[in-house]
Enzyme design. Structure first.
Site, PDB file in Angstrom:
ATOM      1  N   SER A   1       0.842  -1.209   0.000  1.00 63.66           N
ATOM      2  CA  SER A   1       0.000   0.000   0.000  1.00 63.66           C
ATOM      3  C   SER A   1       0.868   1.245   0.000  1.00 63.66           C
ATOM      4  CB  SER A   1      -0.884   0.032   1.251  1.00 63.66           C
ATOM      5  OG  SER A   1      -1.592   1.254   1.313  1.00 63.66           O
TER       6      SER A   1
ATOM      7  N   TYR B   1      -2.089   0.149  10.295  1.00 62.84           N
ATOM      8  CA  TYR B   1      -2.308  -0.442   8.959  1.00 62.84           C
ATOM      9  C   TYR B   1      -1.023  -0.314   8.135  1.00 62.84           C
ATOM     10  CZ  TYR B   1      -4.117  -0.823   4.151  1.00 62.84           C
ATOM     11  OH  TYR B   1      -4.319  -1.174   2.834  1.00 62.84           O
TER      12      TYR B   1
HETATM   13  P1  NDP Z   1     -11.637  -5.596  -0.585  1.00 64.53           P
HETATM   14  O1  NDP Z   1     -12.224  -5.398   0.772  1.00 64.53           O
HETATM   15  O2  NDP Z   1     -12.508  -5.455  -1.774  1.00 64.53           O
HETATM   16  O3  NDP Z   1     -10.928  -7.019  -0.674  1.00 64.53           O
HETATM   17  C1  NDP Z   1     -10.284  -7.607   0.409  1.00 64.53           C
HETATM   18  C2  NDP Z   1     -10.263  -9.092   0.177  1.00 64.53           C
HETATM   19  O4  NDP Z   1      -9.573  -9.715   1.249  1.00 64.53           O
HETATM   20  C3  NDP Z   1     -11.658  -9.687   0.105  1.00 64.53           C
HETATM   21  O5  NDP Z   1     -11.695 -10.596  -0.965  1.00 64.53           O
HETATM   22  C4  NDP Z   1     -11.788 -10.426   1.427  1.00 64.53           C
HETATM   23  O6  NDP Z   1     -12.598 -11.572   1.220  1.00 64.53           O
HETATM   24  C5  NDP Z   1     -10.343 -10.825   1.689  1.00 64.53           C
HETATM   25  N1  NDP Z   1     -10.069 -11.113   3.081  1.00 64.53           N
HETATM   26  C6  NDP Z   1     -10.173 -10.307   4.155  1.00 64.53           C
HETATM   27  N2  NDP Z   1      -9.867 -10.981   5.275  1.00 64.53           N
HETATM   28  C7  NDP Z   1      -9.550 -12.246   4.880  1.00 64.53           C
HETATM   29  C8  NDP Z   1      -9.155 -13.429   5.562  1.00 64.53           C
HETATM   30  N3  NDP Z   1      -9.025 -13.458   6.898  1.00 64.53           N
HETATM   31  N4  NDP Z   1      -8.944 -14.544   4.847  1.00 64.53           N
HETATM   32  C9  NDP Z   1      -9.085 -14.544   3.505  1.00 64.53           C
HETATM   33  N5  NDP Z   1      -9.447 -13.470   2.804  1.00 64.53           N
HETATM   34  C10 NDP Z   1      -9.681 -12.338   3.495  1.00 64.53           C
HETATM   35  O7  NDP Z   1     -10.395  -4.600  -0.652  1.00 64.53           O
HETATM   36  P2  NDP Z   1      -9.245  -4.368  -1.729  1.00 64.53           P
HETATM   37  O8  NDP Z   1      -9.484  -5.130  -2.946  1.00 64.53           O
HETATM   38  O9  NDP Z   1      -9.057  -2.919  -1.805  1.00 64.53           O
HETATM   39  O10 NDP Z   1      -7.996  -4.957  -0.931  1.00 64.53           O
HETATM   40  C11 NDP Z   1      -7.049  -5.849  -1.500  1.00 64.53           C
HETATM   41  C12 NDP Z   1      -5.671  -5.502  -0.958  1.00 64.53           C
HETATM   42  O11 NDP Z   1      -5.300  -4.216  -1.457  1.00 64.53           O
HETATM   43  C13 NDP Z   1      -5.566  -5.420   0.545  1.00 64.53           C
HETATM   44  O12 NDP Z   1      -4.365  -6.038   0.975  1.00 64.53           O
HETATM   45  C14 NDP Z   1      -5.512  -3.929   0.825  1.00 64.53           C
HETATM   46  O13 NDP Z   1      -4.837  -3.622   2.015  1.00 64.53           O
HETATM   47  C15 NDP Z   1      -4.751  -3.463  -0.394  1.00 64.53           C
HETATM   48  N6  NDP Z   1      -4.880  -2.036  -0.693  1.00 64.53           N
HETATM   49  C16 NDP Z   1      -6.112  -1.491  -0.997  1.00 64.53           C
HETATM   50  C17 NDP Z   1      -6.214  -0.143  -1.227  1.00 64.53           C
HETATM   51  C18 NDP Z   1      -7.524   0.522  -1.519  1.00 64.53           C
HETATM   52  O14 NDP Z   1      -7.561   1.770  -1.574  1.00 64.53           O
HETATM   53  N7  NDP Z   1      -8.616  -0.207  -1.743  1.00 64.53           N
HETATM   54  C19 NDP Z   1      -5.041   0.727  -1.193  1.00 64.53           C
HETATM   55  C20 NDP Z   1      -3.818   0.051  -0.889  1.00 64.53           C
HETATM   56  C21 NDP Z   1      -3.758  -1.286  -0.656  1.00 64.53           C
HETATM   57  P3  NDP Z   1     -13.551 -12.281   2.288  1.00 64.53           P
HETATM   58  O15 NDP Z   1     -14.161 -11.205   3.127  1.00 64.53           O
HETATM   59  O16 NDP Z   1     -14.531 -13.008   1.415  1.00 64.53           O
HETATM   60  O17 NDP Z   1     -12.649 -13.213   3.035  1.00 64.53           O
END
Ligand code: NDP
Length: 256
Positions: A153, A166
């Site tokens: 990030s 975070y």
């Molecule tokens: P989303 O919330 O759309 O996606 C997050 C994903 O992580 C979901 O598919 C969720 O699925 C999964 N997840 C969360 N906890 C668990 C767990 N314990 N086990 C397995 N899967 C898990 O967010 P993003 O797509 O934005 O996030 C993806 C990555 O990008 C993250 O690492 C985030 O920190 C990073 N990021 C995002 C930014 C943004 O602005 N959106 C900026 C910078 C980085 P489920 O709940 O079904 O398990």
């Protein structure tokens, strides 16, 4: 012309046939990455906790002519990640790439002392990524090839209030990613991708109301779509084997 030059210039699709495991594939960046890679012929192995979302996504990829399987995966459990990569090997015969993408953002001031939120971020963002690495590496070492892509990030690049813990989890991943890159000796590739503000559910799941409202307002003005990050993942994978993309930062062009 050297072979390396030809490799870099060729229009051949270097995604086709690659077996790619993606955590957090049920929404946002993970979902967009799965769709983009599958559309280019990758065989995708999808993990997350929400079974209905994964089932639906696999159905959409297959309907479009792609290949995909899923496993309900909680990355807080090392064993779940081991099963996910084994599913890749059992179904498709090998594992080319793991995208450690799943993550959560429990944003709040450090002096709000949200200890359980800190623990959850450490468990998912840091330990969960390490579990993905731990599951994939023995396979990569045995195969003699592989590629680890960690979604980090820009929170860890520009430090701001509310994102301290975070960003701390993300910068721990950044450090580990760089150490692995140096250790790999070319046996496997290592890439860190740092997204800026992306329009996904991550923002809706921020528990602290003030933080959620602030990020939502900012996102409405500047956030980019998850496809922009999926394209960066695709770029890193599509390079010839001797080319490693170490770090990519993809943020809205107007982000501070
Ligand atoms: P989303 O919330 O759309 O996606 C997050 C994903 O992580 C979901 O598919 C969720 O699925 C999964 N997840 C969360 N906890 C668990 C767990 N314990 N086990 C397995 N899967 C898990 O967010 P993003 O797509 O934005 O996030 C993806 C990555 O990008 C993250 O690492 C985030 O920190 C990073 N990021 C995002 C930014 C943004 O602005 N959106 C900026 C910078 C980085 P489920 O709940 O079904 O398990």
């Amino acid at each position: 012309m050297t072979d390396a030059f030809v490799d870099l210039c060729t229009m051949e699709n270097k995604i086709k046939g690659k077996v790619v495991a993606i955590t957090g594939a049920s929404s946002g960046i993970g979902e967009a990455t799965a769709i983009m890679l599958a559309a280019q012929g990758a065989k995708v192995v999808l993990g997350a906790r929400r079974k209905d979302r994964l089932e639906d996504l696999v159905g959409r990829i297959k309907a479009a002519g792609g290949e995909a399987v899923y496993l309900v995966t909680d990355i807080k459990n090392h064993g779940d990640l081991v099963q996910l990569v084994h599913l890749a090997c059992e179904t498709f015969g090998r594992l080319d790439v793991i995208v450690n993408n799943a993550g959560i953002a429990r944003l709040s001031r450090v002096d709000a002392v949200q200890v359980s939120d800190w623990e959850e971020m450490i468990d998912v963002n840091l330990k969960g990524t390490l579990y993905g690495i731990a599951a994939a590496l023995p396979i990569f070492l045995k195969q003699g090839f592989g590629h680890i892509i960690n979604i980090i990030s820009t929170s860890g690049i520009k430090i701001v209030p509310l994102q301290g813990v975070y960003a701390g989890t993300k910068n721990a991943v950044r450090t580990i990613t760089e150490a692995m890159r140096q250790e790999s000796g070319g046996l496997y590739r290592v890439t860190g991708i740092s997204p800026g503000l992306v329009n996904t559910e991550l923002i809706d799941h921020i528990k602290d109301e003030a933080a959620r409202i602030a990020v939502k307002e900012k996102a409405a003005q500047i956030a980019i779509t998850p496809d922009a990050i999926a394209a960066a993942v695709t770029y890193a994978i599509s390079q010839p084997d001797h080319v490693e993309v170490g770090d990519i930062v993809v943020r809205p062009s107007v982000q501070d």
